[in-house]
Design a protein around this motif. Structure first.
Motif, PDB file in Angstrom:
ATOM      1  N   LYS A   1       0.672  -1.115   0.481  1.00  0.00           N
ATOM      2  CA  LYS A   1       0.070  -0.262   0.041  1.00  0.00           C
ATOM      3  C   LYS A   1       0.757   1.693  -0.067  1.00  0.00           C
ATOM      4  CE  LYS A   1      -3.826   0.414   2.660  1.00  0.00           C
ATOM      5  NZ  LYS A   1      -4.632   0.401   4.282  1.00  0.00           N
ATOM      6  N   ILE A   2       0.240   1.819  -0.570  1.00  0.00           N
ATOM      7  CA  ILE A   2       1.202   3.810  -0.713  1.00  0.00           C
ATOM      8  C   ILE A   2       0.076   4.322   0.584  1.00  0.00           C
ATOM      9  CG2 ILE A   2       1.947   6.090  -1.804  1.00  0.00           C
ATOM     10  CD1 ILE A   2       2.341   3.992  -4.178  1.00  0.00           C
ATOM     11  N   VAL A   3       0.478   5.314   1.246  1.00  0.00           N
ATOM     12  CA  VAL A   3       0.079   6.256   2.195  1.00  0.00           C
ATOM     13  C   VAL A   3       0.302   7.675   2.018  1.00  0.00           C
ATOM     14  CG1 VAL A   3      -1.273   6.370   3.858  1.00  0.00           C
ATOM     15  CG2 VAL A   3      -0.736   3.743   3.482  1.00  0.00           C
ATOM     16  N   PHE A   4      -0.197   8.708   1.617  1.00  0.00           N
ATOM     17  CA  PHE A   4      -0.376   9.771   2.038  1.00  0.00           C
ATOM     18  C   PHE A   4      -1.020  10.575   3.545  1.00  0.00           C
ATOM     19  CE2 PHE A   4      -1.899  13.999   1.254  1.00  0.00           C
ATOM     20  CZ  PHE A   4      -0.553  14.880   0.863  1.00  0.00           C
ATOM     21  N   LYS A   5      -0.459  11.343   3.757  1.00  0.00           N
ATOM     22  CA  LYS A   5      -0.632  11.716   5.542  1.00  0.00           C
ATOM     23  C   LYS A   5      -0.246  13.204   5.492  1.00  0.00           C
ATOM     24  CE  LYS A   5       0.404   8.344   8.395  1.00  0.00           C
ATOM     25  NZ  LYS A   5       1.487   7.700   7.377  1.00  0.00           N
ATOM     26  N   TYR A   6      -1.391  13.079   6.732  1.00  0.00           N
ATOM     27  CA  TYR A   6      -1.236  14.449   7.209  1.00  0.00           C
ATOM     28  C   TYR A   6      -1.232  14.500   8.486  1.00  0.00           C
ATOM     29  CZ  TYR A   6      -1.445  19.050   9.804  1.00  0.00           C
ATOM     30  OH  TYR A   6      -1.130  20.594   9.967  1.00  0.00           O
ATOM     31  N   ASN A   7      -0.625  14.665   9.572  1.00  0.00           N
ATOM     32  CA  ASN A   7      -0.231  14.653  11.456  1.00  0.00           C
ATOM     33  C   ASN A   7      -0.622  15.802  11.652  1.00  0.00           C
ATOM     34  OD1 ASN A   7       0.351  11.811  10.222  1.00  0.00           O
ATOM     35  ND2 ASN A   7       2.735  11.722  11.109  1.00  0.00           N
ATOM     36  N   HIS A   8      -1.202  16.179  12.063  1.00  0.00           N
ATOM     37  CA  HIS A   8      -1.416  17.721  12.798  1.00  0.00           C
ATOM     38  C   HIS A   8      -0.741  17.030  14.779  1.00  0.00           C
ATOM     39  CE1 HIS A   8      -3.215  22.043  13.100  1.00  0.00           C
ATOM     40  NE2 HIS A   8      -3.086  21.264  14.348  1.00  0.00           N
TER      41      HIS A   8
END
Length: 244
Positions: A205-212
Motif C-alpha cells: 500500500k502507498i499512503v499519503f498522510k497529514y499529521n497534526h
C-alpha cells in the motif's frame, strides 16, 4: 567551518523570542505542490495496477498481515504565532493490518520517526542565519482504514510519540555549527491526529498522510525560548510492504 554554537543560546537569552522570525509561505506552497504531485502519481499508479491486473488486492479486507513501512516526510512546527519552514525527515518501522469488517480495517504501527523544523534567525532585524531543530521519536500510530469501492482507502487515526533525542544545527553565510539540546527541556510525549488516503497495490500500500500535533514540543529553557507553544505537524508519503 564547523563550530560549537552554544553561545547562540546565550545571545538569545538577551533577545525577545520573536527575533526568531519564521516566514516562508512560498516555500510552504512549493513543498505542498511537490507532495500533491507525489500523491497524484501514487493514485494514478494504483488505478493502473488495478486495471492491468483485473482485481483488487486489498489484504486488510481478507486476512491479518504484517508489513514493513518506510518513507520520507516533511515536517515543521505550528502554533498560534508562526509557522516554521518545512524540512525533510524520514520514518521506518512495522505495520500490522487487522480486518474488522469488509469495509474497515485497523492498522497499529511502531515507527522510528525523525522530524523537526527550521527557520531564519534575526538579531536587531538583520538576517543572522538559519537554525534547524531535529527531533527523534518512537511513534505508535493507530490507523483506521475505511475501504471504498476502488483501490483507495480513507485513513484516519492518531499517534503517540516518545522523544528519543534532540539536536540542532545552525548556519550563516560565514560558518556552520551544531549542538545537542537537553532532552529535559522538551516534552517527553507527543500526540496528535492523522488523516490521509491509501492506495492498495497487489503486494502492499502507498499512503499519503497529514499529521497534526496537539501537544507542545518545548517545556522549558532554551528550547522553550525558541519554540514556545510550537507543535509538530507534517506530511508523509510511505510504502507498506506486506509479508506473505
Amino acid at each position: 567551518t564547523n563550530t560549537d554554537v552554544s553561545f547562540l543560546f546565550e545571545i538569545l537569552d538577551q533577545n525577545p523570542r520573536n527575533t526568531f522570525a519564521i516566514c516562508n509561505s512560498s516555500i510552504y506552497i512549493l513543498n505542498m505542490r511537490r507532495i500533491l504531485l507525489l500523491a497524484f502519481a501514487a493514485i494514478t499508479f494504483g488505478v493502473n495496477a488495478q486495471e492491468n491486473l483485473g482485481y483488487f488486492s486489498i489484504y486488510s479486507i481478507h486476512d491479518p498481515h504484517f508489513g514493513i513501512t518506510f518513507g520520507p516526510q516533511v515536517t515543521s512546527f505550528h502554533n498560534d504565532t508562526y509557522d516554521s519552514e518545512f524540512q525533510f525527515g524520514f520514518f521506518i518501522g512495522g505495520s500490522l493490518s487487522l480486518p474488522l469488517s469488509k469495509r474497515i480495517g485497523l492498522e497499529p504501527q511502531l515507527l522510528y520517526s525523525r522530524k523537526g523544523g527550521k527557520g531564519d534567525y534575526y538579531i536587531n532585524n538583520y538576517y543572522d542565519g538559519t537554525i534547524r531543530f531535529k527531533l527523534q521519536y518512537i511513534e505508535t500510530p493507530l490507523l483506521l482504514n475505511i475501504h471504498t469501492r476502488s483501490v483507495v482507502d480513507i485513513v484516519l487515526g492518531g499517534y503517540v510519540g516518545f522523544l528519543l533525542d534532540s539536536n540542532f544545527d545552525y548556519s550563516t553565510p560565514y560558518y556552520y555549527g551544531y549542538g545537542e539540546l537537553d532532552n529535559d527541556q522538551f516534552e517527553k510525549v507527543d500526540f496528535g491526529l492523522i488523516g490521509g488516503i491509501g492506495i492498495n497495490l497487489p503486494h502492499g500500500k502507498i499512503v499519503f498522510k497529514y499529521n497534526h500535533g496537539l501537544s507542545d514540543v518545548a517545556k522549558e529553557g532554551n528550547a522553550y525560548l525558541f519554540l514556545e507553544g510550537a507543535k509538530n505537524h507534517g506530511f508523509s508519503f510511505s510504502y507498506i510492504g506486506y509479508l506473505r
